[in-house]
Design an enzyme around this catalytic site. Structure first.
Site, PDB file in Angstrom:
ATOM      1  N   CYS A   1       0.812  -1.220   0.000  1.00 47.36           N
ATOM      2  CA  CYS A   1       0.000   0.000   0.000  1.00 47.36           C
ATOM      3  C   CYS A   1       0.847   1.273   0.000  1.00 47.36           C
ATOM      4  O   CYS A   1       0.654   2.172  -0.824  1.00 47.36           O
ATOM      5  CB  CYS A   1      -0.999  -0.021   1.161  1.00 47.36           C
ATOM      6  SG  CYS A   1      -0.286   0.133   2.811  1.00 47.36           S
TER       7      CYS A   1
ATOM      8  N   HIS B   1      -2.785   1.594   6.805  1.00 40.93           N
ATOM      9  CA  HIS B   1      -3.097   1.426   5.383  1.00 40.93           C
ATOM     10  C   HIS B   1      -3.237   2.793   4.742  1.00 40.93           C
ATOM     11  O   HIS B   1      -3.672   3.758   5.386  1.00 40.93           O
ATOM     12  CB  HIS B   1      -4.388   0.626   5.196  1.00 40.93           C
ATOM     13  CG  HIS B   1      -4.627   0.219   3.768  1.00 40.93           C
ATOM     14  ND1 HIS B   1      -3.950  -0.818   3.176  1.00 40.93           N
ATOM     15  CD2 HIS B   1      -5.454   0.734   2.809  1.00 40.93           C
ATOM     16  CE1 HIS B   1      -4.354  -0.946   1.919  1.00 40.93           C
ATOM     17  NE2 HIS B   1      -5.261  -0.008   1.677  1.00 40.93           N
TER      18      HIS B   1
ATOM     19  N   HIS C   1      -5.715   1.893  -4.442  1.00 43.41           N
ATOM     20  CA  HIS C   1      -4.841   1.357  -3.387  1.00 43.41           C
ATOM     21  C   HIS C   1      -4.458  -0.082  -3.693  1.00 43.41           C
ATOM     22  O   HIS C   1      -5.055  -0.729  -4.553  1.00 43.41           O
ATOM     23  CB  HIS C   1      -5.510   1.464  -2.010  1.00 43.41           C
ATOM     24  CG  HIS C   1      -6.632   0.491  -1.784  1.00 43.41           C
ATOM     25  ND1 HIS C   1      -6.862  -0.113  -0.567  1.00 43.41           N
ATOM     26  CD2 HIS C   1      -7.600   0.007  -2.616  1.00 43.41           C
ATOM     27  CE1 HIS C   1      -7.916  -0.912  -0.654  1.00 43.41           C
ATOM     28  NE2 HIS C   1      -8.380  -0.847  -1.879  1.00 43.41           N
TER      29      HIS C   1
END
Length: 356
Positions: A271, A319, A331
Site C-alpha cells: 500500500c 493502510h 490502493h
C-alpha cells in the site's frame, strides 16, 4: 474323596499371554484406549468454524500482516540509513588515516634530517660558515621550521584523536545496524507467519467457499478495478496541480498489478509502496511507511479531499491509498487482491495528507 473328583471341581488356572500373543493383546488394548480417547476428545472438541468465521479470521490475519509489513518497511528504511551512515564514517576514517600517514611521513623526514645535523654545535657551525649572514638566516629558518614541526606534531595528535572518535562512532552505528537488522528479520518472519496462517485457513474452505470469499472481498474493496480496467475513466474532480495529476495518472497505470508486501514497483506494490511510487513519478520523494507518509504534507479533513491526497485508515495508520475524487481511491489492498479502485468508506478513516 478320589483325586480325579478334586481335579474335576478345581477352578481352571488362568494362563497369561506370552510372546507374540502378549504383544498382540497389548497392541489391541492400546488401540482400544486410543479410540476411546479420540471419541471422547471429539465429543468435547470445539465445533468446526463456519466459513464466515474462517473468512473473518483470514481478514484479521491479512490486516495483521499489513501492520507487520509497514513495520518491516520502516525497519528496512532505518537499516539502509544505518548502512549509509556506517559507510560514510568508514570512508571518512580512511581519508583521515591517509592524511595522517602523509603527515607522519613528513615528520619522519624532518626528524631524520634533524638527527643528522644534531651533533654539530651551533657556535661551531657559525665558525665554519664562510658567510655569517647566511648562517643567521638559516638559523632563523630552522627556528621557524621548529615551530612548524611543533604545529605538525600537534596536528598529528589531533588527527589521531579525530580518527579514534570516528571509529568509535562507527562501532556505535554498527551496533545500531545490528539491532535494526534484527527488527527487520523479526517483522519479516511475522509477515510470513501471518500470510501462511491465512493460506492454511483458506485451505479449509471448499473451492466454492473460497471463490465466494474472493468475490465478497472484491465487492468490499470496490468491485475490483483490475488489469482489464486500466483504461477506466478518470474521476470527474480535477487534480489541484500538475504534480497531483501525475501521481493520480501513475496510480491509474498501476491498476491490476499485484500486491506484494515490501514492494515499491514497478511491477508490484504494497500500500505505501504504491503511494510512494506514484508521487515519485511526480518528482516528489515520500518516506516509506504509512505512519511517516501521514506527516509528509499538510493535513486535510475528509471534506477537503482532492485528487492526489493520501488517505489513511485504521488505528495506528496501517493502510494508505491515493484519493482520486468522488469518494474513491486507488490502493493496493492485500495479498491476492491487485491494485484497484475502492471507496474510502470501506475502512476506518484515520486521516489525510496533501503532499503538494
Amino acid at each position: 474323596m478320589p483325586r480325579h473328583r478334586d481335579a474335576a471341581h478345581r477352578k481352571p488356572k488362568q494362563r497369561l499371554f506370552t510372546g507374540p500373543a502378549a504383544r498382540t493383546a497389548a497392541t489391541l488394548a492400546l488401540a482400544g484406549a486410543a479410540t476411546a480417547a479420540t471419541l471422547e476428545g471429539a465429543a468435547q472438541a470445539d465445533p468446526r468454524p463456519t466459513p464466515a468465521q474462517v473468512e473473518a479470521q483470514v481478514d484479521r490475519l491479512y490486516h495483521d500482516a499489513e501492520v507487520a509489513t509497514e513495520k518491516y518497511n520502516g525497519a528496512k528504511e532505518e537499516a539502509a540509513a544505518s548502512e549509509k551512515a556506517l559507510d560514510a564514517l568508514r570512508d571518512e576514517a580512511a581519508r583521515r588515516t591517509e592524511r595522517l600517514n602523509t603527515a607522519r611521513d613528513a615528520l619522519g623526514s624532518y626528524a631524520t634530517a634533524q638527527y643528522r645535523s644534531a651533533g654539530i654545535d651551533p657556535a661551531v657551525r657559525l665558525a665554519l660558515s664562510s658567510d655569517p649572514d647566511q648562517y643567521l638566516e638559516r638559523a632563523s629558518y630552522e627556528d621557524r621550521a621548529g615551530d612548524r614541526q611543533a604545529s605538525a606534531i600537534s596536528g598529528v595528535r589531533r588527527q589521531i584523536g579525530d580518527i579514534a572518535q570516528l571509529r568509535a562512532r562507527a562501532e556505535d552505528e554498527l551496533t545500531v545496524l545490528a539491532s535494526r537488522r534484527a527488527d527487520l528479520r523479526k517483522h519479516k518472519d511475522e509477515v510470513r507467519t501471518k500470510l501462511a496462517d491465512a493460506r492454511k485457513l483458506l485451505a479449509t474452505l471448499t473451492a466454492e467457499q473460497r471463490a465466494g470469499y474472493e468475490r465478497s472481498a472484491d465487492a468490499a474493496h470496490g468491485g475490483g478495478a483490475t488489469r482489464a480496467d486500466r483504461s477506466a475513466p478518470r474521476g470527474s474532480v480535477a487534480a489541484p496541480n500538475a504534480r497531483a495529476a501525475q501521481a493520480v495518472g501513475f496510480a491509474y497505470g498501476a491498476l491490476g498489478k499485484p500486491y506484494v508486501w515490501g514492494a515499491t514497483g514497478p511491477s508490484s506494490f504494497d500500500c505505501s509502496g504504491l503511494t510512494m511510487a506514484a508521487w515519485r513519478a511526480a518528482g516528489v520523494s515520500l518516506p516509506r511507511t504509512t505512519y511517516t507518509q501521514i506527516n509528509a504534507g499538510q493535513r486535510v479533513s475528509r471534506s477537503e479531499l482532492a485528487p492526489g491526497d493520501l488517505v489513511f485508515f485504521y488505528p495506528g495508520v496501517t493502510h494508505v491509498g491515493l484519493y482520486i475524487g468522488g469518494g474513491q481511491m486507488i490502493h493496493a489492498p492485500r495479498p491476492g487482491a491487485p491494485v484497484r479502485i475502492a471507496p474510502i468508506s470501506e475502512m476506518p478513516f484515520a486521516g489525510a495528507t496533501r503532499v503538494a
